[in-house]
Design a protein around this motif. Sequence first.
Motif, PDB file in Angstrom:
ATOM      1  N   ALA A 108      40.991 101.236  99.595  1.00  0.00           N
ATOM      2  CA  ALA A 108      42.401 100.917  98.524  1.00  0.00           C
ATOM      3  C   ALA A 108      41.726 100.311  97.514  1.00  0.00           C
ATOM      4  O   ALA A 108      42.218 100.569  96.026  1.00  0.00           O
ATOM      5  N   GLN A 109      40.615  99.520  97.548  1.00  0.00           N
ATOM      6  CA  GLN A 109      40.063  98.653  96.501  1.00  0.00           C
ATOM      7  C   GLN A 109      38.899  99.379  95.872  1.00  0.00           C
ATOM      8  O   GLN A 109      38.518  99.273  94.492  1.00  0.00           O
ATOM      9  N   GLU A 195      48.683 108.377  99.439  1.00  0.00           N
ATOM     10  CA  GLU A 195      49.519 107.934  98.160  1.00  0.00           C
ATOM     11  C   GLU A 195      49.296 106.436  98.041  1.00  0.00           C
ATOM     12  O   GLU A 195      49.234 105.803  96.953  1.00  0.00           O
ATOM     13  N   ALA A 196      49.027 105.768  99.206  1.00  0.00           N
ATOM     14  CA  ALA A 196      48.929 104.220  99.143  1.00  0.00           C
ATOM     15  C   ALA A 196      47.361 103.832  98.363  1.00  0.00           C
ATOM     16  O   ALA A 196      47.357 102.846  97.595  1.00  0.00           O
ATOM     17  N   ALA A 199      47.724 104.646  94.698  1.00  0.00           N
ATOM     18  CA  ALA A 199      48.462 103.353  94.150  1.00  0.00           C
ATOM     19  C   ALA A 199      47.734 101.830  94.046  1.00  0.00           C
ATOM     20  O   ALA A 199      48.030 101.000  93.620  1.00  0.00           O
ATOM     21  N   ARG A 200      46.395 101.906  94.717  1.00  0.00           N
ATOM     22  CA  ARG A 200      45.735 100.843  95.091  1.00  0.00           C
ATOM     23  C   ARG A 200      46.747  99.758  95.592  1.00  0.00           C
ATOM     24  O   ARG A 200      46.354  98.673  95.489  1.00  0.00           O
ATOM     25  N   ASP A 201      47.364  99.915  96.640  1.00  0.00           N
ATOM     26  CA  ASP A 201      48.258  99.226  97.303  1.00  0.00           C
ATOM     27  C   ASP A 201      47.584  98.908  98.595  1.00  0.00           C
ATOM     28  O   ASP A 201      47.833  99.585  99.637  1.00  0.00           O
ATOM     29  N   VAL A 202      46.713  97.869  98.767  1.00  0.00           N
ATOM     30  CA  VAL A 202      45.919  97.408  99.937  1.00  0.00           C
ATOM     31  C   VAL A 202      46.764  97.097 101.212  1.00  0.00           C
ATOM     32  O   VAL A 202      46.571  97.540 102.121  1.00  0.00           O
ATOM     33  N   ASP A 203      47.957  96.499 100.976  1.00  0.00           N
ATOM     34  CA  ASP A 203      48.667  96.052 102.168  1.00  0.00           C
ATOM     35  C   ASP A 203      49.639  97.232 102.614  1.00  0.00           C
ATOM     36  O   ASP A 203      49.536  97.339 103.866  1.00  0.00           O
ATOM     37  N   LEU A 204      50.046  98.109 101.777  1.00  0.00           N
ATOM     38  CA  LEU A 204      50.600  99.117 102.297  1.00  0.00           C
ATOM     39  C   LEU A 204      49.672 100.203 102.908  1.00  0.00           C
ATOM     40  O   LEU A 204      50.216 100.792 104.053  1.00  0.00           O
ATOM     41  N   ALA A 205      48.520 100.418 102.465  1.00  0.00           N
ATOM     42  CA  ALA A 205      47.328 101.261 103.126  1.00  0.00           C
ATOM     43  C   ALA A 205      47.025 100.752 104.342  1.00  0.00           C
ATOM     44  O   ALA A 205      47.092 101.654 105.448  1.00  0.00           O
TER      45      ALA A 205
END
Length: 234
Positions: A108-109, A195-196, A199-205
């Motif tokens: 994600a990062q 999708e996560a 969105a670069r959403d680390v916690d959700l991913a």
Amino acid sequence: MKKRTKRLLPVQLDGYKPLREIVFETLRDAIINQTLRPGERLMEIQLAEEMGVSRTPVREAIRKLELEGFAVMVPRKGAYVAGISIKDINEVFEIRGALEVLAVGLAAQRITEEEIEEIQRHLIKETEETEANNLRSIVEIDTTFHDLLYKAARNQKLLQIINNLQEQLHRFRSASLARPGRGMVALEEHKKIIEALIARDVDLAKQLAKTHIEKAEQTFLLSLEKQGLYTDED
């Protein structure tokens, strides 16, 4: 001695693969799809006859199956298809879950736009094969999907550790995806993970990855329980 019913087809030669590798893959697939069931003896002569090969590549394949956990050698008795215990399953999924969450969090990062596009193209193919209910292709595509995530994590040590589990994961993945409806559910889970990542959403991913592995384990256990294929032994 009662002869075992013939269940394996003659192997198809491949100019790019040695015969022993083709025989190994044939036997491994037969174990994964339960054509050869846990506790069943692997008889070199019968297997060689069914696959239309000599005993030598069968013997070599059985040795490799033993090294990779698909078979066990019993002194003075021979080789048998390895059983699967609850402890084995829990341990592998505990490790896989932790590694998957770490990999997806890093991806994600670090994932690039090109890699996102590659995974999205991959999902189109996964959708087509899932709708066609082509299990062999679904398993291969599912494996590639996770490999792409691991690559996007950009951690070589993590990739090496995951690779050490690949054969066991292949056995578990196949049984899980073989359960009716699991392929489509897994596909939707993959889409949410992507999708996560976009969105670069680390916690959700990471949470989605954790849930994905937990559901895969639950489905795998249900599949084995229905067929009576696992034991409670340590």
